[in-house]
Design a protein around this motif. Structure first.
Motif, PDB file in Angstrom:
ATOM      1  N   GLY A 306       2.367  -5.865   7.207  1.00  0.00           N
ATOM      2  CA  GLY A 306       4.248  -6.014   7.815  1.00  0.00           C
ATOM      3  C   GLY A 306       4.044  -4.025   8.716  1.00  0.00           C
ATOM      4  O   GLY A 306       5.164  -3.675   8.941  1.00  0.00           O
ATOM      5  N   SER A 307       3.651  -3.493   8.271  1.00  0.00           N
ATOM      6  CA  SER A 307       2.911  -1.881   9.418  1.00  0.00           C
ATOM      7  C   SER A 307       2.651  -2.474  10.540  1.00  0.00           C
ATOM      8  O   SER A 307       2.133  -3.074  10.960  1.00  0.00           O
ATOM      9  CB  SER A 307       2.632  -1.411   8.137  1.00  0.00           C
ATOM     10  OG  SER A 307       2.582  -1.300   7.009  1.00  0.00           O
ATOM     11  N   ASN A 308       3.457  -1.618  11.471  1.00  0.00           N
ATOM     12  CA  ASN A 308       2.798  -1.642  12.537  1.00  0.00           C
ATOM     13  C   ASN A 308       2.145  -0.307  13.114  1.00  0.00           C
ATOM     14  O   ASN A 308       1.694  -0.028  14.136  1.00  0.00           O
ATOM     15  CB  ASN A 308       4.704  -1.479  13.390  1.00  0.00           C
ATOM     16  CG  ASN A 308       5.725  -2.374  12.968  1.00  0.00           C
ATOM     17  OD1 ASN A 308       5.097  -3.390  13.165  1.00  0.00           O
ATOM     18  ND2 ASN A 308       6.946  -2.355  12.738  1.00  0.00           N
ATOM     19  N   ALA A 309       1.931   0.433  11.737  1.00  0.00           N
ATOM     20  CA  ALA A 309       0.790   1.515  12.463  1.00  0.00           C
ATOM     21  C   ALA A 309      -0.571   1.638  10.791  1.00  0.00           C
ATOM     22  O   ALA A 309       0.043   0.664   9.576  1.00  0.00           O
ATOM     23  CB  ALA A 309       1.038   2.653  12.537  1.00  0.00           C
ATOM     24  N   GLY A 310      -1.436   2.620  10.778  1.00  0.00           N
ATOM     25  CA  GLY A 310      -2.069   2.345   9.840  1.00  0.00           C
ATOM     26  C   GLY A 310      -1.497   3.554   8.436  1.00  0.00           C
ATOM     27  O   GLY A 310      -0.328   3.763   8.749  1.00  0.00           O
ATOM     28  N   VAL A 311      -1.611   2.454   7.479  1.00  0.00           N
ATOM     29  CA  VAL A 311      -0.862   2.450   6.050  1.00  0.00           C
ATOM     30  C   VAL A 311      -1.876   4.692   5.674  1.00  0.00           C
ATOM     31  O   VAL A 311      -3.480   4.381   5.762  1.00  0.00           O
ATOM     32  CB  VAL A 311      -1.325   2.164   5.713  1.00  0.00           C
ATOM     33  CG1 VAL A 311      -1.124   2.088   3.617  1.00  0.00           C
ATOM     34  CG2 VAL A 311      -0.574   0.176   5.862  1.00  0.00           C
ATOM     35  N   MET A 312      -0.934   5.802   5.459  1.00  0.00           N
ATOM     36  CA  MET A 312      -1.656   6.131   5.328  1.00  0.00           C
ATOM     37  C   MET A 312      -1.597   7.158   3.761  1.00  0.00           C
ATOM     38  O   MET A 312      -2.081   8.118   3.149  1.00  0.00           O
ATOM     39  CB  MET A 312      -0.384   7.548   5.797  1.00  0.00           C
ATOM     40  CG  MET A 312      -0.594   7.286   7.362  1.00  0.00           C
ATOM     41  SD  MET A 312      -2.332   7.746   7.871  1.00  0.00           S
ATOM     42  CE  MET A 312      -2.845   9.168   7.874  1.00  0.00           C
ATOM     43  N   SER A 313      -0.487   6.001   3.040  1.00  0.00           N
ATOM     44  CA  SER A 313      -0.559   6.551   1.266  1.00  0.00           C
ATOM     45  C   SER A 313       0.060   5.087   0.693  1.00  0.00           C
ATOM     46  O   SER A 313       1.110   4.589   1.364  1.00  0.00           O
ATOM     47  CB  SER A 313       0.500   7.334   1.414  1.00  0.00           C
ATOM     48  OG  SER A 313       0.949   8.298   0.064  1.00  0.00           O
ATOM     49  N   VAL A 314      -0.512   5.659  -0.578  1.00  0.00           N
ATOM     50  CA  VAL A 314       0.163   4.150  -1.023  1.00  0.00           C
ATOM     51  C   VAL A 314      -0.252   4.605  -2.557  1.00  0.00           C
ATOM     52  O   VAL A 314      -0.631   5.565  -2.970  1.00  0.00           O
ATOM     53  CB  VAL A 314      -1.125   2.667  -1.319  1.00  0.00           C
ATOM     54  CG1 VAL A 314      -1.104   1.793  -0.063  1.00  0.00           C
ATOM     55  CG2 VAL A 314      -2.853   3.571  -2.152  1.00  0.00           C
ATOM     56  N   ASP A 315       1.230   3.377  -3.192  1.00  0.00           N
ATOM     57  CA  ASP A 315       1.700   3.956  -4.959  1.00  0.00           C
ATOM     58  C   ASP A 315       2.509   3.161  -5.032  1.00  0.00           C
ATOM     59  O   ASP A 315       2.546   2.085  -5.276  1.00  0.00           O
ATOM     60  CB  ASP A 315       2.975   5.270  -4.750  1.00  0.00           C
ATOM     61  CG  ASP A 315       2.542   5.772  -6.410  1.00  0.00           C
ATOM     62  OD1 ASP A 315       1.613   5.581  -7.200  1.00  0.00           O
ATOM     63  OD2 ASP A 315       2.679   6.824  -5.980  1.00  0.00           O
ATOM     64  N   PHE A 316       1.594   2.823  -6.792  1.00  0.00           N
ATOM     65  CA  PHE A 316       2.555   1.741  -7.580  1.00  0.00           C
ATOM     66  C   PHE A 316       3.660   2.722  -8.316  1.00  0.00           C
ATOM     67  O   PHE A 316       3.961   3.426  -8.367  1.00  0.00           O
ATOM     68  CB  PHE A 316       1.430   1.792  -8.659  1.00  0.00           C
ATOM     69  CG  PHE A 316       0.238   0.085  -8.446  1.00  0.00           C
ATOM     70  CD1 PHE A 316       0.150  -1.080  -8.241  1.00  0.00           C
ATOM     71  CD2 PHE A 316      -0.954   1.399  -7.575  1.00  0.00           C
ATOM     72  CE1 PHE A 316      -0.645  -1.895  -7.471  1.00  0.00           C
ATOM     73  CE2 PHE A 316      -1.998   0.457  -7.171  1.00  0.00           C
ATOM     74  CZ  PHE A 316      -1.714  -0.873  -6.606  1.00  0.00           C
TER      75      PHE A 316
END
Length: 348
Positions: A306-316
């Protein structure tokens, strides 16, 4: 285009009039040449007929006179030996009659020859008439073909003009699209420059924060070491070791447990789930991937898109049921871990 068509129609009408005049002039010239050729023949033919009629009448008169004289001689009214003048007249009339018969035969032969010549010239005239009719028919067909060609030329000129108009419109549209592309490329270049500046600024800020954190941590460790050095109380087994008091790790990793290729490109973010042995990774391929780590083995648990660019951060979240991903397209998205569905998209 209308003026050209009118000019062409006027030219065709003028050519048609000239053609008619030329044809009439040719017919008159042919009639004059052929009539002059036949004029002498017809005049001679008429004179021969007149001569023949004159000779026929003269012959008739001489025949009547001859018969009259013969009857008179037969009846004994006039003696053949006693009238030399009559015999001379009879002989002269007989010679004239023979001459007239001879001239009649010659005239008859001339009439036959002239009739044959007239028939030949009539046949030639009929052949020329047939050839002229064929030429006129061919000329008519050619003029019909010319009219059809002019119609097709007019239609082709209309199609050509339409294609020219479409080509001009396409050129204008192409020029407009080129200008838009140039502006878009310029905007893209400016945005890339701004993005590079922002990344450099963020990197500088992050490095500065890391330096501040390291300085504070080193100062804290230095202070704790100094406090521990000043502490002269005996060390009991229940007390923590100096390393534990100083906050230093008690064990340092010595080997790699699991290695796997997470993304097609760079990996920008990694996060452990607070409840399960699940690792979330974000990378330059615009995806968030979930990995189940068990017994030193990595197993893909799902892909969040669903992202249109690189994913820079993730968290639960604290329960491990939701995962948040921040992307370079100025948006953050929330997915559910159980069904891998996008729940919320937060944009600037």
């Amino acid at each position: 285009m209308t003026s050209n068509t009118a000019g062409m129609s006027h030219g065709v009408a003028r050519e048609d009039v000239n053609w008619r005049k030329d044809l009439i002039s040719q017919l008159r010239e042919r009639n004059r040449s052929q009539t002059s050729c036949f004029a002498d023949l017809i005049s001679l033919h008429n004179r021969l007929f007149e001569n023949a009629n004159t000779l026929r009448n003269t012959n008739m008169q001489l025949t009547i006179a001859n018969e009259t004289l013969r009857r008179e001689a037969a009846n004994g009214n006039i003696g053949m030996g006693g009238n030399p003048d009559l015999e001379a007249r009879l002989l002269k009339q007989a010679e004239e009659l023979a001459m007239l018969h001879k001239r009649k035969g010659e005239h008859t032969q001339q009439i036959v020859d002239l009739n044959n010549k007239l028939q030949e010239m009539t046949k030639e005239f009929q052949a020329k008439e047939a050839s002229l009719a064929e030429s006129l028919e061919a000329n008519t067909n050619l003029r019909l073909e010319i009219t059809k060609c002019l119609g097709r030329e007019k239609d082709l000129e209309g199609i050509n003009q339409m294609l020219k108009d479409e080509h001009q419109a396409l050129q204008l549209a192409f020029a407009s699209l080129e200008e838009k592309l140039r502006k878009t490329q310029e905007e893209n270049r400016q945005l890339i420059e701004r993005l590079i500046k922002y990344k450099a600024r963020d990197a500088e800020k992050m490095n500065e924060e890391n330096d501040n954190f390291l300085r504070k941590r080193q100062a804290k460790m230095q202070k704790e070491l100094e406090d521990a050095a000043r502490d002269t109380r005996p060390v009991s087994p229940d007390r923590l070791s100096l390393k534990e008091v100083a906050g230093l790790p008690t064990a340092v990793p010595t080997k790699v447990s699991v290695t796997f290729s997470a993304h097609e490109g760079e990996v920008y973010a990694v996060k452990w789930s607070p409840t399960d042995r699940i690792v979330a990774t974000g990378g330059a391929d615009r995806k968030v991937k979930l990995w189940n780590i068990t017994k030193d083995v990595s197993e893909s648990k799902g892909i969040l898109v669903g992202s249109n660019a690189g994913v820079m951060s993730v968290d639960f979240d604290s329960t491990g049921t939701l995962i948040l991903g921040a992307s370079n397209d100025y948006a953050s998205r929330v997915w559910t871990v159980s069904d891998l569905r996008l729940k919320v998209s937060l944009q600037m």
